[in-house]
Design a protein around this motif. Sequence first.
Motif, PDB file in Angstrom:
ATOM      1  N   LEU A 167       0.832  -1.210   0.000  1.00  0.00           N
ATOM      2  CA  LEU A 167       0.000   0.000   0.000  1.00  0.00           C
ATOM      3  C   LEU A 167       0.866   1.260   0.000  1.00  0.00           C
ATOM      4  O   LEU A 167       0.547   2.244  -0.669  1.00  0.00           O
ATOM      5  CB  LEU A 167      -0.937   0.007   1.216  1.00  0.00           C
ATOM      6  N   VAL A 168       1.965   1.220   0.745  1.00  0.00           N
ATOM      7  CA  VAL A 168       2.887   2.358   0.753  1.00  0.00           C
ATOM      8  C   VAL A 168       3.486   2.537  -0.644  1.00  0.00           C
ATOM      9  O   VAL A 168       3.590   3.662  -1.153  1.00  0.00           O
ATOM     10  CB  VAL A 168       3.986   2.185   1.829  1.00  0.00           C
ATOM     11  N   ALA A 169       3.825   1.413  -1.297  1.00  0.00           N
ATOM     12  CA  ALA A 169       4.366   1.474  -2.663  1.00  0.00           C
ATOM     13  C   ALA A 169       3.346   2.097  -3.625  1.00  0.00           C
ATOM     14  O   ALA A 169       3.698   2.906  -4.493  1.00  0.00           O
ATOM     15  CB  ALA A 169       4.765   0.072  -3.127  1.00  0.00           C
ATOM     16  N   LEU A 170       2.070   1.750  -3.444  1.00  0.00           N
ATOM     17  CA  LEU A 170       0.998   2.317  -4.265  1.00  0.00           C
ATOM     18  C   LEU A 170       0.958   3.848  -4.091  1.00  0.00           C
ATOM     19  O   LEU A 170       0.895   4.602  -5.068  1.00  0.00           O
ATOM     20  CB  LEU A 170      -0.345   1.688  -3.855  1.00  0.00           C
ATOM     21  N   LEU A 171       1.030   4.287  -2.837  1.00  0.00           N
ATOM     22  CA  LEU A 171       0.993   5.728  -2.559  1.00  0.00           C
ATOM     23  C   LEU A 171       2.251   6.423  -3.084  1.00  0.00           C
ATOM     24  O   LEU A 171       2.188   7.564  -3.554  1.00  0.00           O
ATOM     25  CB  LEU A 171       0.811   5.971  -1.056  1.00  0.00           C
ATOM     26  N   GLU A 214      -5.295   3.540 -14.171  1.00  0.00           N
ATOM     27  CA  GLU A 214      -4.425   2.530 -13.548  1.00  0.00           C
ATOM     28  C   GLU A 214      -4.945   1.957 -12.227  1.00  0.00           C
ATOM     29  O   GLU A 214      -4.350   1.018 -11.695  1.00  0.00           O
ATOM     30  CB  GLU A 214      -3.030   3.138 -13.267  1.00  0.00           C
ATOM     31  N   ALA A 215      -6.010   2.545 -11.671  1.00  0.00           N
ATOM     32  CA  ALA A 215      -6.448   2.192 -10.310  1.00  0.00           C
ATOM     33  C   ALA A 215      -6.626   0.687 -10.084  1.00  0.00           C
ATOM     34  O   ALA A 215      -6.145   0.140  -9.084  1.00  0.00           O
ATOM     35  CB  ALA A 215      -7.725   2.939  -9.945  1.00  0.00           C
ATOM     36  N   GLU A 216      -7.310   0.027 -11.016  1.00  0.00           N
ATOM     37  CA  GLU A 216      -7.547  -1.411 -10.828  1.00  0.00           C
ATOM     38  C   GLU A 216      -6.254  -2.202 -10.788  1.00  0.00           C
ATOM     39  O   GLU A 216      -6.090  -3.126 -10.001  1.00  0.00           O
ATOM     40  CB  GLU A 216      -8.448  -1.949 -11.950  1.00  0.00           C
ATOM     41  N   LYS A 217      -5.318  -1.806 -11.647  1.00  0.00           N
ATOM     42  CA  LYS A 217      -4.015  -2.472 -11.700  1.00  0.00           C
ATOM     43  C   LYS A 217      -3.250  -2.245 -10.385  1.00  0.00           C
ATOM     44  O   LYS A 217      -2.648  -3.162  -9.842  1.00  0.00           O
ATOM     45  CB  LYS A 217      -3.213  -1.944 -12.894  1.00  0.00           C
ATOM     46  N   LEU A 218      -3.317  -1.011  -9.887  1.00  0.00           N
ATOM     47  CA  LEU A 218      -2.649  -0.680  -8.624  1.00  0.00           C
ATOM     48  C   LEU A 218      -3.214  -1.522  -7.473  1.00  0.00           C
ATOM     49  O   LEU A 218      -2.474  -2.037  -6.640  1.00  0.00           O
ATOM     50  CB  LEU A 218      -2.820   0.811  -8.294  1.00  0.00           C
ATOM     51  N   VAL A 219      -4.544  -1.651  -7.442  1.00  0.00           N
ATOM     52  CA  VAL A 219      -5.199  -2.418  -6.377  1.00  0.00           C
ATOM     53  C   VAL A 219      -4.877  -3.913  -6.520  1.00  0.00           C
ATOM     54  O   VAL A 219      -4.619  -4.602  -5.533  1.00  0.00           O
ATOM     55  CB  VAL A 219      -6.729  -2.171  -6.365  1.00  0.00           C
ATOM     56  N   SER A 220      -4.848  -4.388  -7.756  1.00  0.00           N
ATOM     57  CA  SER A 220      -4.535  -5.808  -7.997  1.00  0.00           C
ATOM     58  C   SER A 220      -3.147  -6.180  -7.491  1.00  0.00           C
ATOM     59  O   SER A 220      -2.904  -7.325  -7.116  1.00  0.00           O
ATOM     60  CB  SER A 220      -4.630  -6.131  -9.486  1.00  0.00           C
ATOM     61  N   ALA A 221      -2.249  -5.200  -7.461  1.00  0.00           N
ATOM     62  CA  ALA A 221      -0.895  -5.463  -6.972  1.00  0.00           C
ATOM     63  C   ALA A 221      -0.858  -5.602  -5.448  1.00  0.00           C
ATOM     64  O   ALA A 221       0.076  -6.158  -4.882  1.00  0.00           O
ATOM     65  CB  ALA A 221       0.047  -4.349  -7.421  1.00  0.00           C
ATOM     66  N   VAL A 222      -1.908  -5.104  -4.790  1.00  0.00           N
ATOM     67  CA  VAL A 222      -1.955  -5.146  -3.320  1.00  0.00           C
ATOM     68  C   VAL A 222      -2.658  -6.411  -2.820  1.00  0.00           C
ATOM     69  O   VAL A 222      -2.312  -6.956  -1.783  1.00  0.00           O
ATOM     70  CB  VAL A 222      -2.673  -3.881  -2.763  1.00  0.00           C
ATOM     71  N   LEU A 243      -8.200 -13.230  -4.524  1.00  0.00           N
ATOM     72  CA  LEU A 243      -9.205 -12.187  -4.253  1.00  0.00           C
ATOM     73  C   LEU A 243      -9.305 -11.201  -5.417  1.00  0.00           C
ATOM     74  O   LEU A 243      -9.910 -10.139  -5.289  1.00  0.00           O
ATOM     75  CB  LEU A 243      -8.838 -11.427  -2.965  1.00  0.00           C
ATOM     76  N   ALA A 244      -8.707 -11.577  -6.549  1.00  0.00           N
ATOM     77  CA  ALA A 244      -8.621 -10.661  -7.704  1.00  0.00           C
ATOM     78  C   ALA A 244      -9.972 -10.069  -8.112  1.00  0.00           C
ATOM     79  O   ALA A 244     -10.045  -8.928  -8.565  1.00  0.00           O
ATOM     80  CB  ALA A 244      -7.983 -11.374  -8.882  1.00  0.00           C
ATOM     81  N   ASP A 245     -11.061 -10.832  -7.921  1.00  0.00           N
ATOM     82  CA  ASP A 245     -12.392 -10.350  -8.314  1.00  0.00           C
ATOM     83  C   ASP A 245     -12.819  -9.105  -7.538  1.00  0.00           C
ATOM     84  O   ASP A 245     -13.723  -8.390  -7.965  1.00  0.00           O
ATOM     85  CB  ASP A 245     -13.451 -11.450  -8.085  1.00  0.00           C
ATOM     86  N   ALA A 246     -12.190  -8.886  -6.391  1.00  0.00           N
ATOM     87  CA  ALA A 246     -12.578  -7.727  -5.575  1.00  0.00           C
ATOM     88  C   ALA A 246     -11.964  -6.423  -6.089  1.00  0.00           C
ATOM     89  O   ALA A 246     -12.431  -5.340  -5.745  1.00  0.00           O
ATOM     90  CB  ALA A 246     -12.150  -7.949  -4.119  1.00  0.00           C
ATOM     91  N   ALA A 247     -10.932  -6.522  -6.923  1.00  0.00           N
ATOM     92  CA  ALA A 247     -10.181  -5.325  -7.339  1.00  0.00           C
ATOM     93  C   ALA A 247     -11.044  -4.205  -7.927  1.00  0.00           C
ATOM     94  O   ALA A 247     -10.891  -3.046  -7.527  1.00  0.00           O
ATOM     95  CB  ALA A 247      -9.058  -5.709  -8.304  1.00  0.00           C
ATOM     96  N   PRO A 248     -11.982  -4.504  -8.853  1.00  0.00           N
ATOM     97  CA  PRO A 248     -12.764  -3.395  -9.421  1.00  0.00           C
ATOM     98  C   PRO A 248     -13.559  -2.620  -8.372  1.00  0.00           C
ATOM     99  O   PRO A 248     -13.624  -1.393  -8.406  1.00  0.00           O
ATOM    100  CB  PRO A 248     -13.724  -4.093 -10.402  1.00  0.00           C
ATOM    101  N   GLU A 249     -14.143  -3.364  -7.415  1.00  0.00           N
ATOM    102  CA  GLU A 249     -14.945  -2.690  -6.393  1.00  0.00           C
ATOM    103  C   GLU A 249     -14.064  -1.865  -5.454  1.00  0.00           C
ATOM    104  O   GLU A 249     -14.368  -0.705  -5.149  1.00  0.00           O
ATOM    105  CB  GLU A 249     -15.756  -3.719  -5.592  1.00  0.00           C
ATOM    106  N   VAL A 250     -12.962  -2.440  -5.013  1.00  0.00           N
ATOM    107  CA  VAL A 250     -12.068  -1.732  -4.092  1.00  0.00           C
ATOM    108  C   VAL A 250     -11.445  -0.510  -4.775  1.00  0.00           C
ATOM    109  O   VAL A 250     -11.280   0.548  -4.159  1.00  0.00           O
ATOM    110  CB  VAL A 250     -10.984  -2.697  -3.542  1.00  0.00           C
ATOM    111  N   ALA A 251     -11.137  -0.643  -6.059  1.00  0.00           N
ATOM    112  CA  ALA A 251     -10.510   0.456  -6.812  1.00  0.00           C
ATOM    113  C   ALA A 251     -11.406   1.696  -6.897  1.00  0.00           C
ATOM    114  O   ALA A 251     -10.911   2.826  -6.982  1.00  0.00           O
ATOM    115  CB  ALA A 251     -10.141  -0.016  -8.218  1.00  0.00           C
ATOM    116  N   VAL A 252     -12.727   1.494  -6.849  1.00  0.00           N
ATOM    117  CA  VAL A 252     -13.663   2.627  -6.887  1.00  0.00           C
ATOM    118  C   VAL A 252     -13.361   3.583  -5.731  1.00  0.00           C
ATOM    119  O   VAL A 252     -13.320   4.806  -5.906  1.00  0.00           O
ATOM    120  CB  VAL A 252     -15.130   2.127  -6.805  1.00  0.00           C
ATOM    121  N   TYR A 253     -13.120   3.024  -4.539  1.00  0.00           N
ATOM    122  CA  TYR A 253     -12.856   3.862  -3.363  1.00  0.00           C
ATOM    123  C   TYR A 253     -11.525   4.600  -3.482  1.00  0.00           C
ATOM    124  O   TYR A 253     -11.399   5.746  -3.064  1.00  0.00           O
ATOM    125  CB  TYR A 253     -12.910   3.015  -2.085  1.00  0.00           C
ATOM    126  N   LEU A 254     -10.532   3.920  -4.070  1.00  0.00           N
ATOM    127  CA  LEU A 254      -9.233   4.570  -4.268  1.00  0.00           C
ATOM    128  C   LEU A 254      -9.381   5.792  -5.188  1.00  0.00           C
ATOM    129  O   LEU A 254      -8.868   6.871  -4.892  1.00  0.00           O
ATOM    130  CB  LEU A 254      -8.228   3.572  -4.854  1.00  0.00           C
TER     131      LEU A 254
END
Length: 313
Positions: free
Chosen positions: A68-72, A106-114, A119-130
């Motif tokens: 997550l720190v790497a993402l930021l 890039e948001a979905e890709k960034l979230v997928s890396a975390v 749990l890959a199916d969750a990435a699109p939903e979680v990326a919305v919040y990012l």
Amino acid sequence: GASEEVAPPVQQCFMVPKKEINMVSDMAKWKRSQAYADYMGFILTLNEGVRGKKLTCEYKVSEPIEKLVALLNTLDRWIDETPPVDQPSRFGNKAFRTWYAKLDQEAEKLVSAVIPKHLADAAPEVAVYLKESVGNSTRIDYGTGHEAAFAAFLCCLCKIGVLRVDDQMAIVFKVFNRYLEVMRKLQKTYRMEPAGSQGVWGLDDFQFLPFIWGSSQLIDHPSLEPRHFVDEKVVNENHKDFMFLECILFITEMKTGPFAEHSNQLWNISAVPSWSKVNQGLIRMYKAECLEKFPVIQHFKFGSLLPIQPVTS
């Protein structure tokens, strides 16, 4: 075993949240929702987790925290790569839209890396919040609703089991603190407007949560009392240990004139006798001024992780 603790099975196809609060009549529904209960529970759990602890203390840093720190750090690097453009108006630099477009892409890709593969199916939903957590690209503004989206992003990562109970201190001290640094850089670089700010009557133009968690850090401090945070010397000497003082430092860098005039609410808070009273008061104020104010919460997204359905338990 441990597998039962993971939030609802993520096997089913995740829906990207499409439901938004779009009518004032929905405010009551929001306050009764599972999303509100989970969000507030998350904020309060972290509030207890950092109580009496310094930013510089020892704590566990797990692999998801590092990611997550790497993402930021990536978001931070993009700011350097997207300098402000020359434009007639001082505020709301249009280069922010270029920066944001990159995140949007890039948001979905960034979230997928975390998150782990299963749990890959969750990435699109979680990326919305990012994407919601960095400000509005049309208005080029940022406020507590965006900050809430980042807390919701972290809450979702807890619900799917990526972040765990023993990550609490790192969530606030490492991840959220890094998020604040990046947001301050965005606010400064692109001269973002405060979203839904109440000006002198608000707590702060941009943030709220670091004041809550930051006041919890200071509970039972042997020498620092609320009256001390308006003292420049105290702030300069202690800001690296306490989120609250880091916020005060940023305000004094960004604003001119007497503190009592540009930050009246905080000035009033400095008269409260104890940090635990400050902490309780800020939690009440957060609910009333942020979570229960329509302009702040109208863009909050609901999905399978933070559902609008009424609380079941």
